[in-house]
Enzyme design. Structure first.
Site, PDB file in Angstrom:
ATOM      1  N   ASN A  48     -11.511 -23.892 -52.157  1.00 56.74           N
ATOM      2  CA  ASN A  48     -10.254 -24.154 -52.872  1.00 56.74           C
ATOM      3  C   ASN A  48     -10.417 -23.645 -54.302  1.00 56.74           C
ATOM      4  O   ASN A  48     -11.087 -24.272 -55.117  1.00 56.74           O
ATOM      5  CB  ASN A  48      -9.982 -25.669 -52.862  1.00 56.74           C
ATOM      6  CG  ASN A  48      -8.789 -26.054 -53.729  1.00 56.74           C
ATOM      7  OD1 ASN A  48      -7.998 -25.198 -54.127  1.00 56.74           O
ATOM      8  ND2 ASN A  48      -8.653 -27.336 -54.016  1.00 56.74           N
ATOM      9  N   LYS A  70      -8.285 -23.490 -56.584  1.00 52.43           N
ATOM     10  CA  LYS A  70      -7.396 -24.163 -57.557  1.00 52.43           C
ATOM     11  C   LYS A  70      -6.721 -23.113 -58.445  1.00 52.43           C
ATOM     12  O   LYS A  70      -6.482 -21.990 -57.984  1.00 52.43           O
ATOM     13  CB  LYS A  70      -8.178 -25.197 -58.368  1.00 52.43           C
ATOM     14  CG  LYS A  70      -9.008 -26.135 -57.491  1.00 52.43           C
ATOM     15  CD  LYS A  70      -9.512 -27.325 -58.225  1.00 52.43           C
ATOM     16  CE  LYS A  70     -10.432 -28.120 -57.317  1.00 52.43           C
ATOM     17  NZ  LYS A  70     -10.731 -29.439 -57.837  1.00 52.43           N
ATOM     18  N   HIS A 112      -3.888 -32.684 -51.423  1.00 57.35           N
ATOM     19  CA  HIS A 112      -5.058 -32.712 -52.318  1.00 57.35           C
ATOM     20  C   HIS A 112      -4.817 -33.770 -53.388  1.00 57.35           C
ATOM     21  O   HIS A 112      -3.680 -33.969 -53.845  1.00 57.35           O
ATOM     22  CB  HIS A 112      -5.263 -31.334 -52.964  1.00 57.35           C
ATOM     23  CG  HIS A 112      -6.570 -31.215 -53.676  1.00 57.35           C
ATOM     24  ND1 HIS A 112      -6.764 -31.732 -54.934  1.00 57.35           N
ATOM     25  CD2 HIS A 112      -7.751 -30.675 -53.296  1.00 57.35           C
ATOM     26  CE1 HIS A 112      -8.024 -31.513 -55.293  1.00 57.35           C
ATOM     27  NE2 HIS A 112      -8.638 -30.867 -54.317  1.00 57.35           N
ATOM     28  N   GLU A 126      -5.240 -33.773 -56.420  1.00 54.74           N
ATOM     29  CA  GLU A 126      -4.583 -33.282 -57.645  1.00 54.74           C
ATOM     30  C   GLU A 126      -3.077 -33.182 -57.443  1.00 54.74           C
ATOM     31  O   GLU A 126      -2.307 -33.341 -58.391  1.00 54.74           O
ATOM     32  CB  GLU A 126      -5.217 -31.941 -58.066  1.00 54.74           C
ATOM     33  CG  GLU A 126      -6.624 -32.169 -58.610  1.00 54.74           C
ATOM     34  CD  GLU A 126      -7.579 -31.002 -58.438  1.00 54.74           C
ATOM     35  OE1 GLU A 126      -7.138 -29.876 -58.145  1.00 54.74           O
ATOM     36  OE2 GLU A 126      -8.799 -31.230 -58.594  1.00 54.74           O
ATOM     37  N   GLU A 172     -12.124 -36.553 -49.381  1.00 57.04           N
ATOM     38  CA  GLU A 172     -12.518 -36.180 -50.733  1.00 57.04           C
ATOM     39  C   GLU A 172     -12.375 -37.388 -51.661  1.00 57.04           C
ATOM     40  O   GLU A 172     -11.281 -37.659 -52.176  1.00 57.04           O
ATOM     41  CB  GLU A 172     -11.613 -35.059 -51.257  1.00 57.04           C
ATOM     42  CG  GLU A 172     -11.687 -33.779 -50.467  1.00 57.04           C
ATOM     43  CD  GLU A 172     -11.372 -32.571 -51.330  1.00 57.04           C
ATOM     44  OE1 GLU A 172     -12.205 -31.671 -51.386  1.00 57.04           O
ATOM     45  OE2 GLU A 172     -10.320 -32.546 -51.983  1.00 57.04           O
ATOM     46  N   GLY A 189     -15.105 -32.532 -58.744  1.00 56.88           N
ATOM     47  CA  GLY A 189     -15.300 -31.860 -60.029  1.00 56.88           C
ATOM     48  C   GLY A 189     -16.152 -32.650 -61.009  1.00 56.88           C
ATOM     49  O   GLY A 189     -16.227 -32.303 -62.184  1.00 56.88           O
ATOM     50  N   SER A 201     -17.841 -32.124 -55.140  1.00 56.23           N
ATOM     51  CA  SER A 201     -19.093 -31.655 -55.736  1.00 56.23           C
ATOM     52  C   SER A 201     -20.126 -31.205 -54.699  1.00 56.23           C
ATOM     53  O   SER A 201     -21.319 -31.437 -54.869  1.00 56.23           O
ATOM     54  CB  SER A 201     -19.674 -32.718 -56.676  1.00 56.23           C
ATOM     55  OG  SER A 201     -18.774 -32.966 -57.752  1.00 56.23           O
ATOM     56  N   GLY A 213     -14.662 -26.881 -54.156  1.00 49.67           N
ATOM     57  CA  GLY A 213     -13.914 -26.491 -55.356  1.00 49.67           C
ATOM     58  C   GLY A 213     -14.735 -25.572 -56.236  1.00 49.67           C
ATOM     59  O   GLY A 213     -14.830 -24.372 -56.010  1.00 49.67           O
TER      60      GLY A 213
HETATM   61  C1  PEP Z   1     -11.782 -30.011 -54.469  1.00 47.40           C
HETATM   62  O1  PEP Z   1     -11.082 -29.899 -55.455  1.00 47.40           O
HETATM   63  O2  PEP Z   1     -11.253 -29.992 -53.349  1.00 47.40           O
HETATM   64  C2  PEP Z   1     -13.212 -30.167 -54.663  1.00 47.40           C
HETATM   65  C3  PEP Z   1     -13.907 -30.660 -53.680  1.00 47.40           C
HETATM   66  O3  PEP Z   1     -13.730 -29.797 -55.894  1.00 47.40           O
HETATM   67  P1  PEP Z   1     -15.282 -29.787 -56.314  1.00 47.40           P
HETATM   68  O4  PEP Z   1     -16.049 -29.140 -55.194  1.00 47.40           O
HETATM   69  O5  PEP Z   1     -15.313 -28.969 -57.572  1.00 47.40           O
HETATM   70  O6  PEP Z   1     -15.669 -31.203 -56.537  1.00 47.40           O
END
Ligand code: PEP
Length: 247
Positions: free
Chosen positions: A9, A11, A93, A95, A164, A170, A208, A229
């Site tokens: 992703n 973003k 998601h 966000e 998630e 993040g 992460s 991400g």
């Molecule tokens: C995401 O935004 O779906 C995500 C998992 O981000 P990150 O891997 O940066 O934590």
């Protein structure tokens, strides 16, 4: 055995130049013995599709409208994503839920609209840190999943789920493999009660995931890959995660 799926992703990151470098790096590093997809921002989908031709890496959208067409300024329909060659679309998601106020019902409608156009929805669920600390993790993810199971009816076996936890996205704080597996097992049990396809469905972990923790997460019995991400923006890092998923 379920084939692992790794989805990047991106973003709201990238440019034509940096995307070309990233995608060229992925082409060079692949193929992998896993399904792999990337989800660039909408304006770059066409160029990404061209850059990925013949690579085996699939394309996905980061969101879609619940509507098929019409007066919905700024939205992108699932039909448009299908037209551009997208196999997947991320819906719900955190966000989108947090910054755009998306409800469980809207997420379910988006997933339904995507499936109607042959685009596989990757439905995100997850709890906040406060909810985890209050012992509400299970209740939150079950509520989020129930909405989409209800919305999709007998088609719910066609979706992909991504667990998630918001506190891991993040932040560099990954759920431990045991923590993630415990939630995945709850989700799989809920799916089992809803569809006879539950055993074949892919449940991804996101939050992460990095090259150095991916293998331990993917080794869990109900973790079938990852939604990535930050690490999806660096070809070598994403490729290492895809390698960890290749069994
Ligand atoms: C995401 O935004 O779906 C995500 C998992 O981000 P990150 O891997 O940066 O934590």
């Amino acid at each position: 055995m379920r084939r692992k799926l790794v989805v990047g992703n991106w973003k709201m990151n990238g440019s034509r130049v940096s995307n070309a470098q990233l995608l060229a790096g992925l082409r060079e590093a692949g193929p992998w013995n896993a399904d792999v997809a990337v989800c660039p921002p909408f304006p770059y989908l066409t160029e990404a599709a061209l850059a990925l031709t013949g690579s085996g890496v699939a394309l996905g959208g980061q969101d879609c409208s619940a509507h098929e067409q019409g007066a919905y300024t700024g939205e992108v329909s699932p039909g448009m994503l299908a037209d551009l060659g997208c196999r997947y679309v991320i819906v719900g998601h955190s966000e989108r839920r947090t910054y755009h106020g998306e409800s469980d019902l809207l997420v379910a409608d988006k997933a339904k609209a995507a499936l109607a156009r042959g685009v596989t929805p990757i439905v995100c669920v997850g709890e906040t840190r406060a909810e985890r600390e209050a012992g509400q993790t299970e209740a939150v993810v079950k509520r989020q999943l129930a909405a989409v199971i209800h919305g999709l009816g007998h088609c719910c076996g066609e979706m992909v789920i991504a667990y998630e936890p918001l506190w891991a996205i993040g932040t560099g704080l990954t759920a431990t493999p045991d923590q993630a597996q415990a939630v995945h097992a709850v989700l799989r049990a809920q799916l089992r009660a809803a569809t006879d396809r539950a055993a074949a469905m892919r449940l991804l972990y996101g939050g992460s995931v990095k090259a150095d923790n991916a293998a331990a997460l993917f080794a869990q019995p109900d973790i079938d890959g990852g939604l990535i991400g930050g690490a999806a923006l660096v070809a070598a890092d994403f490729a290492a995660i895809c390698r960890a998923a290749s069994v």
